[in-house]
Design an enzyme around this catalytic site. Structure first.
Site, PDB file in Angstrom:
ATOM      1  N   PRO A   1       0.834  -1.212   0.000  1.00 46.43           N
ATOM      2  CA  PRO A   1       0.000   0.000   0.000  1.00 46.43           C
ATOM      3  C   PRO A   1       0.868   1.261   0.000  1.00 46.43           C
ATOM      4  O   PRO A   1       1.886   1.317   0.678  1.00 46.43           O
ATOM      5  CB  PRO A   1      -0.785  -0.123   1.306  1.00 46.43           C
ATOM      6  CG  PRO A   1      -0.810  -1.587   1.609  1.00 46.43           C
ATOM      7  CD  PRO A   1       0.515  -2.102   1.121  1.00 46.43           C
ATOM      8  N   GLU A   2       0.482   2.221  -0.807  1.00 47.56           N
ATOM      9  CA  GLU A   2       1.176   3.513  -0.856  1.00 47.56           C
ATOM     10  C   GLU A   2       0.134   4.595  -0.596  1.00 47.56           C
ATOM     11  O   GLU A   2      -0.979   4.290  -0.154  1.00 47.56           O
ATOM     12  CB  GLU A   2       1.890   3.680  -2.207  1.00 47.56           C
ATOM     13  CG  GLU A   2       2.970   2.612  -2.425  1.00 47.56           C
ATOM     14  CD  GLU A   2       3.733   2.783  -3.743  1.00 47.56           C
ATOM     15  OE1 GLU A   2       3.824   3.912  -4.250  1.00 47.56           O
ATOM     16  OE2 GLU A   2       4.221   1.763  -4.269  1.00 47.56           O
TER      17      GLU A   2
ATOM     18  N   LYS B   1       2.390   7.656   3.864  1.00 48.47           N
ATOM     19  CA  LYS B   1       1.804   6.316   3.863  1.00 48.47           C
ATOM     20  C   LYS B   1       1.324   5.925   5.260  1.00 48.47           C
ATOM     21  O   LYS B   1       1.081   4.758   5.523  1.00 48.47           O
ATOM     22  CB  LYS B   1       2.856   5.305   3.373  1.00 48.47           C
ATOM     23  CG  LYS B   1       3.168   5.464   1.883  1.00 48.47           C
ATOM     24  CD  LYS B   1       4.206   4.459   1.420  1.00 48.47           C
ATOM     25  CE  LYS B   1       5.555   5.120   1.309  1.00 48.47           C
ATOM     26  NZ  LYS B   1       6.611   4.221   0.836  1.00 48.47           N
TER      27      LYS B   1
ATOM     28  N   HIS C   1      -3.008 -10.654  12.898  1.00 49.28           N
ATOM     29  CA  HIS C   1      -1.618 -10.384  13.285  1.00 49.28           C
ATOM     30  C   HIS C   1      -1.532  -8.899  13.575  1.00 49.28           C
ATOM     31  O   HIS C   1      -1.119  -8.121  12.726  1.00 49.28           O
ATOM     32  CB  HIS C   1      -0.664 -10.753  12.156  1.00 49.28           C
ATOM     33  CG  HIS C   1      -0.928 -12.104  11.574  1.00 49.28           C
ATOM     34  ND1 HIS C   1      -1.823 -12.321  10.564  1.00 49.28           N
ATOM     35  CD2 HIS C   1      -0.428 -13.313  11.895  1.00 49.28           C
ATOM     36  CE1 HIS C   1      -1.856 -13.607  10.272  1.00 49.28           C
ATOM     37  NE2 HIS C   1      -1.027 -14.234  11.074  1.00 49.28           N
TER      38      HIS C   1
ATOM     39  N   ARG D   1      23.431  13.504  -7.920  1.00 45.60           N
ATOM     40  CA  ARG D   1      23.305  12.527  -8.976  1.00 45.60           C
ATOM     41  C   ARG D   1      22.314  11.402  -8.691  1.00 45.60           C
ATOM     42  O   ARG D   1      22.168  10.487  -9.495  1.00 45.60           O
ATOM     43  CB  ARG D   1      24.687  11.929  -9.301  1.00 45.60           C
ATOM     44  CG  ARG D   1      25.706  12.968  -9.758  1.00 45.60           C
ATOM     45  CD  ARG D   1      26.792  12.363 -10.624  1.00 45.60           C
ATOM     46  NE  ARG D   1      26.303  11.421 -11.621  1.00 45.60           N
ATOM     47  CZ  ARG D   1      25.798  11.763 -12.811  1.00 45.60           C
ATOM     48  NH1 ARG D   1      25.704  13.031 -13.140  1.00 45.60           N
ATOM     49  NH2 ARG D   1      25.402  10.838 -13.651  1.00 45.60           N
TER      50      ARG D   1
ATOM     51  N   ARG E   1      14.241  -4.700  -5.489  1.00 44.40           N
ATOM     52  CA  ARG E   1      13.099  -3.873  -5.907  1.00 44.40           C
ATOM     53  C   ARG E   1      13.105  -3.743  -7.426  1.00 44.40           C
ATOM     54  O   ARG E   1      14.134  -3.463  -8.037  1.00 44.40           O
ATOM     55  CB  ARG E   1      13.177  -2.478  -5.271  1.00 44.40           C
ATOM     56  CG  ARG E   1      13.264  -2.542  -3.766  1.00 44.40           C
ATOM     57  CD  ARG E   1      12.724  -1.313  -3.092  1.00 44.40           C
ATOM     58  NE  ARG E   1      13.113  -0.054  -3.714  1.00 44.40           N
ATOM     59  CZ  ARG E   1      12.562   1.102  -3.394  1.00 44.40           C
ATOM     60  NH1 ARG E   1      11.589   1.142  -2.499  1.00 44.40           N
ATOM     61  NH2 ARG E   1      12.956   2.215  -3.969  1.00 44.40           N
TER      62      ARG E   1
END
Ligand SMILES: [Zn+2]
Length: 276
Positions: free
Chosen positions: A8-9, A67, A100, A161, A265
């Protein structure tokens, strides 16, 4: 149906907060129960202290920052929740069988007297003073949907950078954008995920800020990502077009999307329309 469900974001947490807004007008915590002390971040691992601080309190407000989901209590404290993978917030008249995390049994509110279980499954749980979660500071970090975040504000944060994807997901600058939505946003803005943030022209920053707002707002309007369920069980309808779509044709130009993996990722982008 078996959905792929991402982390979730901002959009999913916003949808959750809007859903819970129905539950904060005078609902009282009748009873709190924690089923997994390891989910408690503050007071760390102390289920007894976390629970003891909640019984009899009333929920007065719900908010989101980045979030994080925030439930304000009537005693100058707030419950702050962090969403991990598979995290789920549900409202029902029974406690989920396998939980949980924690459950708050609520009574009161406009329907008076009906006890409802507000359950937090696989979320990080904290109780903090309101000072820590009061009105957002002048920033940074800015919430990604903060009205002040435009191209100029983004450009002022960028240094050096570090690539654009690293920049968008860096919580020192922006709150709410993670690994999934950053791919959608950069595709929308036609910018390469590894383009150094320090190298963008003002019009590119403006494009990025617009793409970020448009993408996040569309996902909120669709109820979050497909597979995400709001607290009352309504399913999200936002289909990601880029993230986890490496190899599929680009929805804009038809060329295959590329996938990069770094630190476990995945980053997906279109080499044809997001040139370096
Ligand atoms: Zn393309």
């Amino acid at each position: 149906m078996d959905y792929h469900r991402g982390m979730p974001e901002l959009p999913e947490v916003e949808v959750c907060a809007r859903g819970l807004a129905r539950l904060v007008n005078g609902y009282r915590v009748d009873e709190a129960r924690c089923t997994q002390a390891g989910r408690i971040v503050n007071p760390k691992g102390d289920a007894a202290a976390w629970v003891a601080g909640l019984a009899g309190r009333t929920l007065v407000d719900v908010a989101r920052r980045g979030k994080r989901l925030i439930l304000r209590l009537d005693d100058d404290r707030a419950l702050v929740f962090g969403f991990g993978l598979w995290a789920e917030v549900t409202v029902s008249d029974a406690e989920p069988e396998e939980l949980h995390g924690a459950v708050l049994w609520l009574t009161g509110g406009p329907d008076g007297g009906v006890r409802r279980a507000l359950a937090f499954d696989k979320l990080a749980l904290s109780t903090l003073s309101l000072e820590a979660w009061g009105p957002p500071a002048a920033g940074p970090p800015y919430d990604a949907l903060d009205r002040r975040v435009d191209g100029t504000a983004l450009g002022a944060l960028a240094r050096g950078r570090a690539g654009l994807k690293a920049f968008l997901t860096d919580e020192r600058f922006l709150l709410g954008v993670g690994n999934g939505y950053s791919d959608e946003i950069l595709w929308e803005a036609r910018l390469h995920p590894r383009q150094p943030a320090g190298s963008l022209a003002p019009e590119e920053w403006a494009r990025l800020a617009q793409a970020m707002r448009r993408t996040l707002e569309a996902a909120v309007a669709a109820g979050g990502e497909a597979g995400f369920l709001d607290p009352f069980g309504a399913a999200g309808r936002y289909e990601r077009r880029i993230h986890h779509h490496g190899g599929d044709p680009c929805p804009r130009c038809g060329q295959p999307l590329a996938a990069l993996t770094s630190g476990g990722r995945e980053t997906d982008y279109c080499p044809a329309c997001q040139g370096l």
